[in-house]
Write an enzyme that holds these catalytic residues in place. Structure first.
Site, PDB file in Angstrom:
ATOM      1  N   GLY A 145      -2.432  -1.526  -2.732  1.00  0.00           N
ATOM      2  CA  GLY A 145      -3.193  -1.438  -1.244  1.00  0.00           C
ATOM      3  C   GLY A 145      -4.112  -0.515  -1.189  1.00  0.00           C
ATOM      4  N   ALA A 146      -4.871  -0.082  -2.359  1.00  0.00           N
ATOM      5  CA  ALA A 146      -5.846   0.916  -2.168  1.00  0.00           C
ATOM      6  C   ALA A 146      -7.158   0.349  -1.735  1.00  0.00           C
ATOM      7  CB  ALA A 146      -5.781   1.728  -3.773  1.00  0.00           C
ATOM      8  N   ILE A 189      -5.220   3.391   4.590  1.00  0.00           N
ATOM      9  CA  ILE A 189      -4.191   4.328   4.285  1.00  0.00           C
ATOM     10  C   ILE A 189      -4.346   4.388   2.721  1.00  0.00           C
ATOM     11  CG2 ILE A 189      -2.006   5.385   4.279  1.00  0.00           C
ATOM     12  CD1 ILE A 189      -1.678   4.212   6.966  1.00  0.00           C
ATOM     13  N   GLY A 190      -4.281   3.416   1.973  1.00  0.00           N
ATOM     14  CA  GLY A 190      -4.082   3.373   0.620  1.00  0.00           C
ATOM     15  C   GLY A 190      -5.101   3.739  -0.114  1.00  0.00           C
ATOM     16  N   SER A 202       7.523   3.366   7.615  1.00  0.00           N
ATOM     17  CA  SER A 202       7.001   3.482   9.160  1.00  0.00           C
ATOM     18  C   SER A 202       8.127   4.082   9.986  1.00  0.00           C
ATOM     19  CB  SER A 202       6.391   2.160   9.862  1.00  0.00           C
ATOM     20  OG  SER A 202       6.000   2.575  10.801  1.00  0.00           O
ATOM     21  N   TYR A 214       7.359  -7.353  10.956  1.00  0.00           N
ATOM     22  CA  TYR A 214       6.799  -6.008  10.323  1.00  0.00           C
ATOM     23  C   TYR A 214       7.900  -4.785  10.426  1.00  0.00           C
ATOM     24  CZ  TYR A 214       4.268  -1.621   9.835  1.00  0.00           C
ATOM     25  OH  TYR A 214       3.779  -0.483   9.470  1.00  0.00           O
TER      26      TYR A 214
HETATM   27  N1  LIG Z   1      -1.842   1.672  10.004  1.00  0.00           N
HETATM   28  C1  LIG Z   1      -0.974   2.523  10.701  1.00  0.00           C
HETATM   29  O1  LIG Z   1      -0.870   2.956  11.756  1.00  0.00           O
HETATM   30  C2  LIG Z   1       0.522   2.370   9.920  1.00  0.00           C
HETATM   31  C3  LIG Z   1       1.509   3.097  10.702  1.00  0.00           C
HETATM   32  C4  LIG Z   1       2.893   3.111   9.903  1.00  0.00           C
HETATM   33  C5  LIG Z   1       2.854   2.610   8.332  1.00  0.00           C
HETATM   34  N2  LIG Z   1       1.789   2.155   7.841  1.00  0.00           N
HETATM   35  C6  LIG Z   1       2.001   1.629   6.618  1.00  0.00           C
HETATM   36  O2  LIG Z   1       0.866   2.112   5.681  1.00  0.00           O
HETATM   37  C7  LIG Z   1       0.633   1.064   4.832  1.00  0.00           C
HETATM   38  C8  LIG Z   1      -0.826   0.779   4.620  1.00  0.00           C
HETATM   39  O3  LIG Z   1      -1.270   0.395   5.801  1.00  0.00           O
HETATM   40  P1  LIG Z   1      -2.926   0.185   6.450  1.00  0.00           P
HETATM   41  O4  LIG Z   1      -2.739   0.397   7.798  1.00  0.00           O
HETATM   42  O5  LIG Z   1      -3.676   1.105   5.311  1.00  0.00           O
HETATM   43  O6  LIG Z   1      -3.114  -1.240   6.063  1.00  0.00           O
HETATM   44  P2  LIG Z   1      -4.596  -2.083   5.458  1.00  0.00           P
HETATM   45  O7  LIG Z   1      -5.720  -1.144   5.919  1.00  0.00           O
HETATM   46  O8  LIG Z   1      -4.447  -3.268   6.260  1.00  0.00           O
HETATM   47  O9  LIG Z   1      -4.253  -2.376   4.102  1.00  0.00           O
HETATM   48  C9  LIG Z   1      -3.494  -3.173   3.388  1.00  0.00           C
HETATM   49  C10 LIG Z   1      -3.722  -3.108   1.707  1.00  0.00           C
HETATM   50  O10 LIG Z   1      -2.569  -3.967   1.301  1.00  0.00           O
HETATM   51  C11 LIG Z   1      -3.540  -4.910   0.432  1.00  0.00           C
HETATM   52  N3  LIG Z   1      -2.650  -6.130   0.301  1.00  0.00           N
HETATM   53  C12 LIG Z   1      -1.900  -6.935   1.160  1.00  0.00           C
HETATM   54  N4  LIG Z   1      -1.297  -8.023   0.503  1.00  0.00           N
HETATM   55  C13 LIG Z   1      -1.525  -7.827  -0.586  1.00  0.00           C
HETATM   56  C14 LIG Z   1      -1.123  -8.411  -1.838  1.00  0.00           C
HETATM   57  N5  LIG Z   1      -0.484  -9.936  -1.673  1.00  0.00           N
HETATM   58  N6  LIG Z   1      -1.461  -8.281  -3.213  1.00  0.00           N
HETATM   59  C15 LIG Z   1      -2.096  -7.200  -3.288  1.00  0.00           C
HETATM   60  N7  LIG Z   1      -2.652  -6.423  -2.257  1.00  0.00           N
HETATM   61  C16 LIG Z   1      -2.328  -6.627  -0.987  1.00  0.00           C
HETATM   62  C17 LIG Z   1      -4.670  -4.961   1.090  1.00  0.00           C
HETATM   63  O11 LIG Z   1      -5.582  -5.792   0.177  1.00  0.00           O
HETATM   64  P3  LIG Z   1      -6.759  -6.575   0.901  1.00  0.00           P
HETATM   65  O12 LIG Z   1      -7.929  -5.654   0.931  1.00  0.00           O
HETATM   66  O13 LIG Z   1      -7.352  -7.416  -0.231  1.00  0.00           O
HETATM   67  O14 LIG Z   1      -6.495  -7.521   1.997  1.00  0.00           O
HETATM   68  C18 LIG Z   1      -4.827  -3.653   1.642  1.00  0.00           C
HETATM   69  O15 LIG Z   1      -5.711  -3.134   0.436  1.00  0.00           O
HETATM   70  C19 LIG Z   1       1.725   0.107   4.925  1.00  0.00           C
HETATM   71  O16 LIG Z   1       2.718  -0.081   4.116  1.00  0.00           O
HETATM   72  C20 LIG Z   1       1.808  -0.018   6.568  1.00  0.00           C
HETATM   73  O17 LIG Z   1       3.152  -0.443   6.698  1.00  0.00           O
HETATM   74  C21 LIG Z   1       0.563   1.979   8.426  1.00  0.00           C
END
Ligand SMILES: NC(=O)c1ccc[n+]([C@@H]2O[C@H](COP(=O)([O-])OP(=O)(O)OC[C@H]3O[C@@H](n4cnc5c(N)ncnc54)[C@H](OP(=O)(O)O)[C@@H]3O)[C@@H](O)[C@H]2O)c1
Length: 267
Positions: A16-17, A21-22, A143, A167
């Site tokens: 998810g880079a 966050i990734g 989370s 979620y």
């Molecule tokens: N944001 C927050 O406030 C928050 C809070 C607590 C925990 N988290 C955790 O932090 C992590 C990252 O969240 P984020 O907010 O950075 O999310 P995000 O910006 O929506 O990024 C999600 C990433 O996952 C990738 N992805 C999704 N489905 C996929 C698949 N089938 N195969 C390959 N890649 C896939 C996406 O790829 P594409 O770019 O191609 O869609 C994207 O790179 C998650 O585990 C989330 O639960 C986030």
């Protein structure tokens, strides 16, 4: 800039880079200049851009990508089979929060497939690589917002699908499976820990109806710390927030943990 200690050349794989966050995690790991960072992504155009951005920002020319659909077991197995060389650090981070219930081509509900099985399958598929590189570590980005896991309805076939509930369940599962996998990998000197990153503005958080107040870099701090600090190697099976170990009630119900592990094995 990050101030973390990486004492040797390490190979890291971050899922998810291309997301908020990734990408910051991958950049934080690349920052040291001694880390080879591989971005596991599904979208090639985004992956190329992320590699370029991270290389430009860090001066690290050992950043590359691999294409994989993390919601599909065969895609993950194919990535592990074509992987050559060591793997020191696996960061499971990719997740989705679709507003309506969706299924993968294999008929698995998409949040369960990506957020739960994606982490589980990656860890299983790369276990041999991690063992050969030991001491090695797995960091599961979970989370604090977690709960409502129903072992009898993990895919919302009976319950009405709400993306927030699905979620929270998936993030509880990440924390439970961290305990199950840590027990199994402990003797190979492969640590498995989970953490809350931070509340960051992203597609994932927007789908859930909130905008985070942390920057992506702040959100990446605890995952990068777990991936690089001595604590993240010494400790296993634990849950962290703000670079501190926090008691996790989800990991304490060993019967439920083992039942979930068995269910995941069946997919
Ligand atoms: N944001 C927050 O406030 C928050 C809070 C607590 C925990 N988290 C955790 O932090 C992590 C990252 O969240 P984020 O907010 O950075 O999310 P995000 O910006 O929506 O990024 C999600 C990433 O996952 C990738 N992805 C999704 N489905 C996929 C698949 N089938 N195969 C390959 N890649 C896939 C996406 O790829 P594409 O770019 O191609 O869609 C994207 O790179 C998650 O585990 C989330 O639960 C986030």
């Amino acid at each position: 800039m990050w101030g973390y200690e990486i004492t040797m050349h390490q190979v890291t794989l971050v899922t998810g880079a291309t997301g908020a966050i990734g990408k910051a995690i991958a950049q934080g790991l690349a920052q040291s200049g001694v880390c080879q960072v591989v971005l596991a992504c599904r979208n090639e155009e985004k992956a190329r851009r992320a590699v370029w951005d991270i290389s430009q920002a860090t001066g690290n020319n050992q950043v590359r990508y691999e294409l994989v659909d993390l919601s599909r077991h065969l895609s993950i197995q194919a990535l592990a089979e074509r992987w050559r060389g060591p793997l020191d650090i696996l960061v499971n981070n990719a997740a989705v929060t679709p507003r309506g219930r969706q299924e993968t081509p294999e008929g698995i509900e998409v949040q369960f497939a990506t957020n739960v099985l994606g982490y589980f399958w990656m860890t299983q598929a790369f276990t041999e690589h991690l063992r050969q590189s030991s001491p090695a570590r797995v960091v599961n980005v979970a989370s604090y917002w977690a709960g409502d896991l129903d072992l009898t309805d993990l895919e919302f076939k009976r319950r009405r699908y709400r993306n927030g509930t699905a979620y929270r369940q998936s993030k509880q599962a990440n924390r439970m499976l961290t305990v199950a996998l840590a027990e199994r990998l402990r003797s190979f000197d492969v640590s498995v820990n989970a953490c809350h990153p931070g509340d960051v503005n992203s597609r994932l958080s927007n789908n859930l109806g909130f905008r985070g107040h942390d920057t992506p870099e702040e959100g990446a701090t605890t995952p990068v710390w777990l991936a690089t600090s001595p604590v993240g190697q010494k400790v296993t099976g634990q849950y962290f927030e703000h670079m501190r170990e926090v008691r996790c009630r989800f990991g304490e119900d060993k019967t439920a943990v083992e039942r979930l592990y068995e269910v995941c094995l069946s997919f």
